[in-house]
Design a protein around this motif. Structure first.
Motif, mmCIF file in Angstrom:
data_model
loop_
_atom_site.group_PDB
_atom_site.id
_atom_site.type_symbol
_atom_site.label_atom_id
_atom_site.label_comp_id
_atom_site.label_asym_id
_atom_site.label_seq_id
_atom_site.Cartn_x
_atom_site.Cartn_y
_atom_site.Cartn_z
ATOM 1 N N GLY A 1 -36.600 -21.242 -31.598
ATOM 2 C CA GLY A 1 -37.385 -20.860 -32.766
ATOM 3 C C GLY A 1 -38.885 -20.795 -32.557
ATOM 4 N N THR A 2 -39.350 -20.931 -31.330
ATOM 5 C CA THR A 2 -40.801 -20.955 -31.106
ATOM 6 C C THR A 2 -41.387 -19.589 -30.758
ATOM 7 O OG1 THR A 2 -40.590 -21.520 -28.754
ATOM 8 C CG2 THR A 2 -40.722 -23.356 -30.340
ATOM 9 N N PHE A 3 -40.546 -18.611 -30.391
ATOM 10 C CA PHE A 3 -41.070 -17.293 -30.041
ATOM 11 C C PHE A 3 -41.678 -16.637 -31.272
ATOM 12 C CE2 PHE A 3 -40.361 -12.643 -29.904
ATOM 13 C CZ PHE A 3 -41.260 -12.353 -28.903
ATOM 14 N N ARG A 4 -42.916 -16.192 -31.130
ATOM 15 C CA ARG A 4 -43.568 -15.496 -32.236
ATOM 16 C C ARG A 4 -44.796 -14.741 -31.729
ATOM 17 N NH1 ARG A 4 -45.680 -20.470 -32.216
ATOM 18 N NH2 ARG A 4 -47.806 -20.813 -32.892
ATOM 19 N N ILE A 5 -45.160 -13.731 -32.476
ATOM 20 C CA ILE A 5 -46.425 -13.039 -32.261
ATOM 21 C C ILE A 5 -47.419 -13.778 -33.136
ATOM 22 C CG2 ILE A 5 -47.681 -10.881 -32.564
ATOM 23 C CD1 ILE A 5 -44.923 -9.487 -32.113
ATOM 24 N N ASP A 6 -48.321 -14.506 -32.494
ATOM 25 C CA ASP A 6 -49.231 -15.352 -33.274
ATOM 26 C C ASP A 6 -50.556 -14.680 -33.595
ATOM 27 O OD1 ASP A 6 -50.227 -15.503 -30.665
ATOM 28 O OD2 ASP A 6 -50.675 -17.640 -30.784
ATOM 29 N N ARG A 7 -50.750 -13.477 -33.036
ATOM 30 C CA ARG A 7 -52.003 -12.787 -33.329
ATOM 31 C C ARG A 7 -51.821 -11.287 -33.112
ATOM 32 N NH1 ARG A 7 -55.253 -15.086 -29.408
ATOM 33 N NH2 ARG A 7 -55.542 -13.104 -28.379
ATOM 34 N N VAL A 8 -52.289 -10.514 -34.044
ATOM 35 C CA VAL A 8 -52.400 -9.061 -33.891
ATOM 36 C C VAL A 8 -53.890 -8.757 -33.998
ATOM 37 C CG1 VAL A 8 -51.798 -6.801 -34.826
ATOM 38 C CG2 VAL A 8 -50.125 -8.685 -34.931
ATOM 39 N N ASP A 9 -54.482 -8.363 -32.888
ATOM 40 C CA ASP A 9 -55.933 -8.192 -32.857
ATOM 41 C C ASP A 9 -56.385 -6.827 -33.357
ATOM 42 O OD1 ASP A 9 -56.516 -10.772 -31.860
ATOM 43 O OD2 ASP A 9 -55.989 -10.125 -29.842
ATOM 44 N N HIS A 10 -55.746 -5.774 -32.892
ATOM 45 C CA HIS A 10 -56.183 -4.427 -33.248
ATOM 46 C C HIS A 10 -54.969 -3.526 -33.418
ATOM 47 C CE1 HIS A 10 -60.287 -5.500 -32.171
ATOM 48 N NE2 HIS A 10 -59.811 -5.968 -31.033
ATOM 49 N N LEU A 11 -55.043 -2.645 -34.398
ATOM 50 C CA LEU A 11 -54.078 -1.568 -34.571
ATOM 51 C C LEU A 11 -54.853 -0.263 -34.452
ATOM 52 C CD1 LEU A 11 -51.971 -2.794 -37.624
ATOM 53 C CD2 LEU A 11 -51.388 -2.935 -35.201
ATOM 54 N N MET A 12 -54.356 0.645 -33.607
ATOM 55 C CA MET A 12 -55.047 1.903 -33.361
ATOM 56 C C MET A 12 -54.045 3.038 -33.465
ATOM 57 S SD MET A 12 -56.972 0.286 -30.094
ATOM 58 C CE MET A 12 -55.624 -0.871 -29.900
ATOM 59 N N GLY A 13 -54.295 3.967 -34.369
ATOM 60 C CA GLY A 13 -53.384 5.075 -34.578
ATOM 61 C C GLY A 13 -53.858 6.359 -33.935
ATOM 62 N N ASN A 14 -52.888 7.137 -33.466
ATOM 63 C CA ASN A 14 -53.152 8.458 -32.915
ATOM 64 C C ASN A 14 -51.935 9.311 -33.254
ATOM 65 O OD1 ASN A 14 -53.667 10.753 -31.474
ATOM 66 N ND2 ASN A 14 -54.034 9.729 -29.522
ATOM 67 N N GLY A 15 -52.001 10.018 -34.369
ATOM 68 C CA GLY A 15 -50.863 10.815 -34.809
ATOM 69 C C GLY A 15 -49.686 9.915 -35.157
ATOM 70 N N ASP A 16 -48.541 10.155 -34.516
ATOM 71 C CA ASP A 16 -47.356 9.349 -34.822
ATOM 72 C C ASP A 16 -47.259 8.087 -33.973
ATOM 73 O OD1 ASP A 16 -46.694 10.611 -32.428
ATOM 74 O OD2 ASP A 16 -44.697 11.234 -33.089
ATOM 75 N N LEU A 17 -48.269 7.828 -33.137
ATOM 76 C CA LEU A 17 -48.282 6.631 -32.291
ATOM 77 C C LEU A 17 -49.275 5.605 -32.822
ATOM 78 C CD1 LEU A 17 -48.270 8.276 -28.747
ATOM 79 C CD2 LEU A 17 -46.319 7.318 -29.994
ATOM 80 N N VAL A 18 -48.866 4.338 -32.755
ATOM 81 C CA VAL A 18 -49.753 3.235 -33.118
ATOM 82 C C VAL A 18 -49.690 2.205 -31.996
ATOM 83 C CG1 VAL A 18 -50.266 1.397 -34.769
ATOM 84 C CG2 VAL A 18 -49.391 3.604 -35.587
ATOM 85 N N ALA A 19 -50.845 1.852 -31.452
ATOM 86 C CA ALA A 19 -50.939 0.806 -30.434
ATOM 87 C C ALA A 19 -51.443 -0.466 -31.106
ATOM 88 C CB ALA A 19 -51.894 1.227 -29.319
ATOM 89 N N ALA A 20 -50.825 -1.577 -30.742
ATOM 90 C CA ALA A 20 -51.226 -2.875 -31.280
ATOM 91 C C ALA A 20 -51.519 -3.812 -30.119
ATOM 92 C CB ALA A 20 -50.106 -3.455 -32.143
#
Length: 131
Positions: free
Chosen positions: A65-84
């Motif tokens: 139960g310890t696996f987690r995404i603890d931080r999302v720093d940036h979201l960047m969109g380019n058309g239908d793609l989003v980089a996080a």
């Protein structure tokens, strides 16, 4: 369109952080294709939301139960793609994992249709998850 797609990805990460699996499931296409990197027991391409949930569930179970995404720093969109740019953590059997990563998500019809994940140190991640 990039703003709408970025909002989908933000909602996905917020739902993951809250443990809201119903929302996570609603944001994945039933036919999602998921590219999990590396050479460990969770690596490979998954097809369909069921396979993706099984993989994530395996990571959660393996890490007690310890696996987690603890931080999302940036979201960047380019058309239908989003980089996080993200940071993820887990612990298991006295070992810990804390790495930066990039998730590249393709959005189609308001849901995540495809995902490519990248970790900052794949060898460390492979050793943590094992084969």
């Amino acid at each position: 369109m990039s703003d709408q797609n970025t909002a989908v990805v933000r909602k996905y990460f917020d739902a993951l952080a809250a443990g809201d699996l119903d929302t996570v499931g609603a944001l994945l296409s039933p036919d999602v294709v998921w590219h999990q990197p590396g050479a460990n027991r969770f690596s490979g391409t998954r097809s369909g939301a069921g396979e993706v949930f099984a993989m994530i569930g395996g990571m959660v179970e393996s890490s007690r139960g310890t696996f987690r995404i603890d931080r999302v720093d940036h979201l960047m969109g380019n058309g239908d793609l989003v980089a996080a740019t993200i940071h993820f953590v887990a612990e298991r059997d006295g070992a810990s994992l804390a790495l930066d990563g990039v998730d590249l998500l393709r959005i189609a019809d308001g849901v995540i249709a495809e995902a490519w994940l990248f970790g900052s140190d794949q060898d460390v991640e492979d050793a943590f998850w094992g084969s």
